[in-house]
Enzyme design. Structure first.
Site, PDB file in Angstrom:
ATOM      1  N   HIS A 168      -7.319   2.751   4.573  1.00  0.00           N
ATOM      2  CA  HIS A 168      -6.623   4.021   4.779  1.00  0.00           C
ATOM      3  C   HIS A 168      -6.933   4.635   6.129  1.00  0.00           C
ATOM      4  CE1 HIS A 168      -5.530   3.467   0.599  1.00  0.00           C
ATOM      5  NE2 HIS A 168      -4.469   4.157   0.968  1.00  0.00           N
ATOM      6  N   ARG A 174       1.749  10.954   0.488  1.00  0.00           N
ATOM      7  CA  ARG A 174       0.435  10.633  -0.098  1.00  0.00           C
ATOM      8  C   ARG A 174      -0.324  11.947  -0.311  1.00  0.00           C
ATOM      9  NH1 ARG A 174       0.645   5.913   3.671  1.00  0.00           N
ATOM     10  NH2 ARG A 174       0.151   4.043   2.460  1.00  0.00           N
ATOM     11  N   ARG A 222       4.134  11.431  -4.308  1.00  0.00           N
ATOM     12  CA  ARG A 222       3.300  10.596  -5.165  1.00  0.00           C
ATOM     13  C   ARG A 222       2.133  11.416  -5.694  1.00  0.00           C
ATOM     14  NH1 ARG A 222       0.336   5.376  -2.796  1.00  0.00           N
ATOM     15  NH2 ARG A 222      -1.047   6.940  -1.905  1.00  0.00           N
ATOM     16  N   GLU A 240       2.045  -1.933  -7.670  1.00  0.00           N
ATOM     17  CA  GLU A 240       1.002  -2.324  -6.716  1.00  0.00           C
ATOM     18  C   GLU A 240      -0.147  -3.075  -7.384  1.00  0.00           C
ATOM     19  OE1 GLU A 240      -0.264   1.191  -4.606  1.00  0.00           O
ATOM     20  OE2 GLU A 240      -0.286   2.420  -6.400  1.00  0.00           O
ATOM     21  N   ASN A 256       0.401  -2.850   0.070  1.00  0.00           N
ATOM     22  CA  ASN A 256      -1.005  -2.846   0.523  1.00  0.00           C
ATOM     23  C   ASN A 256      -1.924  -3.200  -0.639  1.00  0.00           C
ATOM     24  OD1 ASN A 256       0.136  -1.812   2.814  1.00  0.00           O
ATOM     25  ND2 ASN A 256      -0.373   0.303   2.334  1.00  0.00           N
ATOM     26  N   ASP A 257      -1.695  -2.528  -1.758  1.00  0.00           N
ATOM     27  CA  ASP A 257      -2.541  -2.813  -2.916  1.00  0.00           C
ATOM     28  C   ASP A 257      -2.117  -4.083  -3.630  1.00  0.00           C
ATOM     29  OD1 ASP A 257      -4.606  -0.876  -3.050  1.00  0.00           O
ATOM     30  OD2 ASP A 257      -3.085   0.642  -3.414  1.00  0.00           O
ATOM     31  N   ARG A 259      -9.069  -4.463   0.724  1.00  0.00           N
ATOM     32  CA  ARG A 259      -8.274  -4.197   1.926  1.00  0.00           C
ATOM     33  C   ARG A 259      -9.064  -3.453   2.998  1.00  0.00           C
ATOM     34  NH1 ARG A 259      -4.053   0.271  -0.616  1.00  0.00           N
ATOM     35  NH2 ARG A 259      -3.846   1.132   1.466  1.00  0.00           N
ATOM     36  N   CYS A 282       6.970   0.602   0.159  1.00  0.00           N
ATOM     37  CA  CYS A 282       6.354   1.672   0.952  1.00  0.00           C
ATOM     38  C   CYS A 282       4.997   1.260   1.513  1.00  0.00           C
ATOM     39  CB  CYS A 282       6.237   2.956   0.137  1.00  0.00           C
ATOM     40  SG  CYS A 282       5.185   2.786  -1.298  1.00  0.00           S
TER      41      CYS A 282
HETATM   42  C1  PEP Z   1       0.322   0.613  -1.084  1.00  0.00           C
HETATM   43  O1  PEP Z   1      -0.640   0.314  -1.800  1.00  0.00           O
HETATM   44  O2  PEP Z   1       1.033  -0.229  -0.527  1.00  0.00           O
HETATM   45  C2  PEP Z   1       0.639   2.024  -0.835  1.00  0.00           C
HETATM   46  C3  PEP Z   1       1.732   2.371  -0.194  1.00  0.00           C
HETATM   47  O3  PEP Z   1      -0.248   2.952  -1.264  1.00  0.00           O
HETATM   48  P1  PEP Z   1      -1.620   3.258  -0.500  1.00  0.00           P
HETATM   49  O4  PEP Z   1      -1.595   2.535   0.816  1.00  0.00           O
HETATM   50  O5  PEP Z   1      -1.713   4.730  -0.329  1.00  0.00           O
HETATM   51  O6  PEP Z   1      -2.638   2.725  -1.437  1.00  0.00           O
HETATM   52 MG    MG Z   2      -1.532   1.821  -3.007  1.00  0.00          MG
END
Ligand code: PEP
Ligand code: MG
Length: 598
Positions: free
Chosen positions: A202, A309, A346, A449, A472-473, A483, A520
């Site tokens: 993040h 977020r 979200r 995710e 991402n997740d 990650r 996303c």
């Molecule tokens: C993701 O996991 O791809 C996502 C958009 O949420 P975050 O990056 O906030 O975990």
């Molecule tokens: Mg996520």
């Protein structure tokens, strides 16, 4: 002497500036610029802390038992001497007055300088005194943290904007918590380097949202780079060049100008609709962290917010979470700023690498939860705090009276979680109805995710109005790669066939069911993946506003029918990245992509 430090490229471009070092102290320290009129106040805080520590050491001396070794008293005397030494407190004051650092930051910056001097000493005895100076500084920082909770709140408004210097600055840190990164968001820094972190940690995501060059996972950077060193951050290659020669500097200044020209060229696409060569309309939406990011989304030509977020509103609040009205005001501000365009809010996704309180990654990993990414995170946290969750849902629903709001739920995996979420949502709506508070019936979406959700998509499609794929997740959990962990960053592979299979199936099934589907995660904003996602049938991408122009350019040059012809061969390949490049990438685009590819 010039040296190079290598890390992971996470935000493109070139930054050149003097290093501002944020040392990773054993005591958690806030870093912010103070307003010039606060300089005397910060110096007074330093003085008070010094007096408090001197009293503390004097008391310890008095309490030393008679039979204790005489070295103990001698050691305490050394600490007292260091405490009053000008090279510590005098120089710290200089950081405050000349650089406008807050007192804690100034003190840790000076510790960094002194520690290096001690390290270079020939004499063993003197070299070992470094531990003493560290202990004294630690005592001072602890004394200041006892005074500082209210001070922190008081100065939070002045962070960053008060740097009065002329030279560009770049930030070098062991680690920056996402919440701190947010405070640097409107900052003077031209670029960031951190020792730890992965490409979709993040911290990296927030750096990217600031659209300034950043390199993470640069391991030794904060040890090798010194305060005030001239530094080049090459955010395309993931290289940090320290103390560059004039020739290298000139070369990078040239690249900087080139990338600025490229940005200006792409910015002209702002009002061009994102339509492919074969006439397919694509929605390019923005990811935002705060309502204040909405204007950048509009300026980039986003047709709405695909991911707000909200957890960033919840961070660093010393245990006091935002109440319903405060949340409502924030959501309403975002909705109104988007001027009638849809805003997907979200619900809070705290936990993993986004703790509520400021915490370093190492603290997170070793002291708090065994494996935070698999712990009480996102919807799991919300369901464990139902009144908090209901409050957030009420605040979001109330904001829906001011524009088009969509509600998005993160990290769902179980049917039971879906059921509980809808029960709590129904109760929140009932509470608003009972109180006669205006709201509308918002669409509800699920983040996909967790592989379990992707594999059980029909369940989600039955319950939700839309889905949003959090790549991402999804990558993190499919490949079992943290990650945020630079040690395994080379294995974090968005091109892995298993990941692509999950994404392709989710998009296909959602489209078959007539449900809206978007991506996303960071993949959506990376032009290397645009042809692939278009081929899979994706028509809604959500990304940082700064990434919209480059993705749009890629869309304008794409023919989805032609792309779709090759999808099967990319998905069936052992090396989908190579196959996609062979089929879909021009030579020029390939060069630009190399930097991001694993
Ligand atoms: C993701 O996991 O791809 C996502 C958009 O949420 P975050 O990056 O906030 O975990
Ligand atoms: Mg996520």
């Amino acid at each position: 002497m010039t040296l190079q430090v290598f890390g992971l490229p996470v935000s493109r471009g070139v930054a050149i500036g003097r290093a501002v070092l944020v040392a990773s102290s054993r005591v958690d320290v806030a870093h912010y610029f103070i307003a010039p009129d606060q300089i005397p106040h910060e110096i007074e805080r330093l003085r008070q802390a010094r007096d408090a520590v001197a009293d503390e050491i004097e008391r310890l001396k008095r309490e030393v038992p008679d039979d204790a070794p005489p070295e103990l008293v001698a050691l305490l005397d050394v600490h007292l001497m260091l405490l009053h030494d000008e090279t510590l407190t005098g120089a710290t004051k200089q950081w405050i007055t000349e650089r406008h650092y807050n007192a804690e930051w100034a003190l840790s910056a000076q510790l960094e300088v002194l520690a290096r001097q001690f390290d270079e000493m020939e004499d063993d005895y003197l070299r070992e005194r470094k531990a003493d100076i560290e202990q004294v500084v630690e005592r001072l920082l602890r004394a200041m943290s006892r005074q500082s909770v209210s001070t922190l709140a008081a100065v939070s408004q002045t962070r960053e904007r008060d740097w009065g210097g002329e030279e560009p600055l770049v930030l070098i840190a062991g680690d920056i918590a996402p919440a701190d990164m947010l405070q640097f968001k409107r900052s003077v820094f031209q670029g960031f380097v951190t020792d730890v972190g992965g490409r979709t940690s993040h911290t990296a995501i927030v750096a990217r949202s600031m659209d300034i060059p950043a390199v993470v996972g640069a391991r030794e950077a904060s040890r090798l780079i010194r305060q005030d060193d001239w530094v080049i951050i090459d955010g395309d290659a993931g290289v940090v060049i320290v103390d560059p020669s004039p020739m290298v500097l000139e070369e990078y200044r040239f690249r900087q100008r080139q990338s600025q020209l490229e940005r200006e060229r792409l910015a002209r696409l702002r009002h061009t609709p994102a339509v492919t060569l074969d006439g397919e309309q694509v929605a390019l939406l923005a990811n935002i962290e705060l309502p204040q990011d909405a204007p950048a989304a509009l300026a980039a030509g986003a047709v709405g917010v695909g991911l707000f977020r909200t957890e960033f509103l919840f961070m660093n609040r010393q245990g006091e979470l935002p109440g319903e009205d405060e949340q409502y005001e924030a959501y309403r501000a975002a909705v109104e700023a988007m001027q009638g365009l849809p805003v997907t809010i979200r619900t809070v996704d705290v936990g993993a690498d986004k703790p509520l309180e400021r915490m370093s990654m190492s603290e997170l990993r070793h002291e708090h939860t065994l494996n935070p990414a698999l712990g009480l995170r996102a919807i799991r946290w919300s369901l464990s705090e139902p009144s908090m969750f209901r409050m957030q849902l009420r605040a979001i629903l109330r904001a829906s009276a001011h524009g088009k709001v969509r509600l998005l739920i993160p990290m769902l995996a179980h049917a039971n979680e879906i059921r509980q979420t809808f029960e709590i949502l129904a109760r929140a709506k009932q509470q608003l109805r009972d109180a006669g508070v205006a709201h509308t019936d918002v669409e509800v979406g699920a983040m996909i995710e967790v592989p379990a959700a992707a594999l059980q998509l029909p369940l989600f499609l039955r319950h939700f109005d839309f889905i949003s794929i959090g790549t991402n997740d999804l990558i993190q959990y499919t490949l079992a790669i943290d990650r945020a962990d630079e040690a395994v960053a080379h294995l974090y592979d968005p091109w892995h066939p298993a990941v692509l299979r999950l994404i392709a199936d989710a998009i296909r099934l959602a489209r078959q069911a007539g449900k809206d589907v978007s991506v996303c995660g960071e993949m959506a904003g990376e032009p290397a993946f645009t042809p692939l996602l278009l081929a899979m049938g994706l028509r809604s991408f959500s990304m940082h506003p700064s990434q919209i122009p480059a993705v749009k350019q890629r869309i304008l040059r794409s023919d989805t029918q032609k792309l779709a012809l090759h999808l099967a061969s990319v998905l069936a390949s052992d090396d989908p990245h190579a196959e996609s490049k062979r089929l879909w990438t021009s030579g020029r685009e390939a060069a630009a992509e190399r930097a991001f590819s694993p």
